[in-house]
Design an enzyme around this catalytic site. Structure first.
Site, PDB file in Angstrom:
ATOM      1  N   ALA A 206      -1.183   0.600  -0.699  1.00  0.00           N
ATOM      2  CA  ALA A 206      -0.636  -0.751  -0.576  1.00  0.00           C
ATOM      3  C   ALA A 206       0.311  -0.994  -1.737  1.00  0.00           C
ATOM      4  CB  ALA A 206      -1.758  -1.793  -0.585  1.00  0.00           C
ATOM      5  N   GLU A 207       1.480  -1.519  -1.427  1.00  0.00           N
ATOM      6  CA  GLU A 207       2.550  -1.704  -2.400  1.00  0.00           C
ATOM      7  C   GLU A 207       2.119  -2.483  -3.647  1.00  0.00           C
ATOM      8  OE1 GLU A 207       6.381  -4.636  -2.469  1.00  0.00           O
ATOM      9  OE2 GLU A 207       6.060  -3.484  -0.635  1.00  0.00           O
ATOM     10  N   ASN A 208       1.201  -3.431  -3.479  1.00  0.00           N
ATOM     11  CA  ASN A 208       0.802  -4.268  -4.608  1.00  0.00           C
ATOM     12  C   ASN A 208      -0.024  -3.526  -5.656  1.00  0.00           C
ATOM     13  OD1 ASN A 208      -1.028  -4.307  -2.347  1.00  0.00           O
ATOM     14  ND2 ASN A 208      -2.253  -5.811  -3.422  1.00  0.00           N
TER      15      ASN A 208
ATOM     16  N   SER B 221       2.818   1.307  -9.192  1.00  0.00           N
ATOM     17  CA  SER B 221       2.816   1.483  -7.738  1.00  0.00           C
ATOM     18  C   SER B 221       4.230   1.690  -7.211  1.00  0.00           C
ATOM     19  CB  SER B 221       2.177   0.271  -7.068  1.00  0.00           C
ATOM     20  OG  SER B 221       2.142   0.416  -5.666  1.00  0.00           O
TER      21      SER B 221
END
Length: 219
Positions: free
Chosen positions: A45-47, A87
């Site tokens: 997940a990008e976060n 990330s």
């Protein structure tokens, strides 16, 4: 079946054992709930999460563990949580095998537009990390409804909205069909249950050819 669930289920079937997979905002985040039996992947997940698991029960949800859409998630064994800068750095280095992105428009050249719409003369929302994913990931899968609320095709000859990525999309999954992106033309691989070839032709602005193996969508 809910069209969004259908798209998420079909997107999950594109994944192969051992892949590192980013799930974008919107429908793509749901793909982790429908991974085929026997397939093990690591979801990103990008976060700032590597190791996103299925959606938790409401009583087990934590505001500290979410996906890119701020939805609660579980963590798989071996998961890692990191800051956003780390990330994003991982997204740009080419270590991700696949990204599944939501889209506003796609076209027969493999272009994707997913970050901005023009409302009352203003462009919004923001780009987010999708551009990084389009150029830092080997395989980009675009997920979207086949037509807008007015019945106009979102699978186009050429995108009209500002591009997120140019020539990067390999596969397009809609609530009506699955296409591969060929040389300046789409290749229609599958139709959704109950959807005919004639319906797909009527709803698709883009040029496409029909694969010899054209069949019903596998879910």
């Amino acid at each position: 079946m809910d069209p969004r669930v259908l798209i998420a289920k079909r997107a999950a079937r594109e994944l192969k054992d051992g892949q590192l997979v980013n799930l974008g905002f919107g429908m793509p985040t749901q793909a982790s709930n429908y991974l085929p039996e026997g397939i093990r992947v690591m979801f990103h997940a990008e976060n700032g999460v590597f190791g996103v698991g299925p959606k938790p029960k409401a009583c087990e949800a934590s505001a500290d563990m979410t996906n890119a859409g701020s939805e609660p998630v579980t963590l798989a064994k071996g998961a890692a949580i990191m800051d956003l800068a780390t990330s994003l750095g991982a997204m740009r280095t080419g270590i991700l095998d696949v990204t599944i992105l939501g889209a506003l428009e796609v076209d027969q050249l493999g272009n994707i537009a997913n970050w901005a719409v023009n409302r009352n003369g203003k462009w919004w929302p923001g780009i987010g990390g999708a551009m990084d994913l389009c150029y830092g990931t080997e395989t980009v899968i675009a997920c979207l409804m086949h037509a807008d609320k007015g019945g106009e095709s979102k699978v186009l000859k050429k995108c009209t909205l500002p591009l997120t990525g140019k020539g990067c999309v390999k596969t397009i999954i809609t609530d009506k069909a699955v296409f591969d992106v060929g040389e300046n033309v789409l290749i229609l691989k599958e139709h959704a249950p109950g959807v005919t070839l004639e319906e797909i032709k009527a709803l698709t602005e883009a040029d496409f050819i029909v694969a010899d193996t054209f069949c019903e969508m596998k879910l």
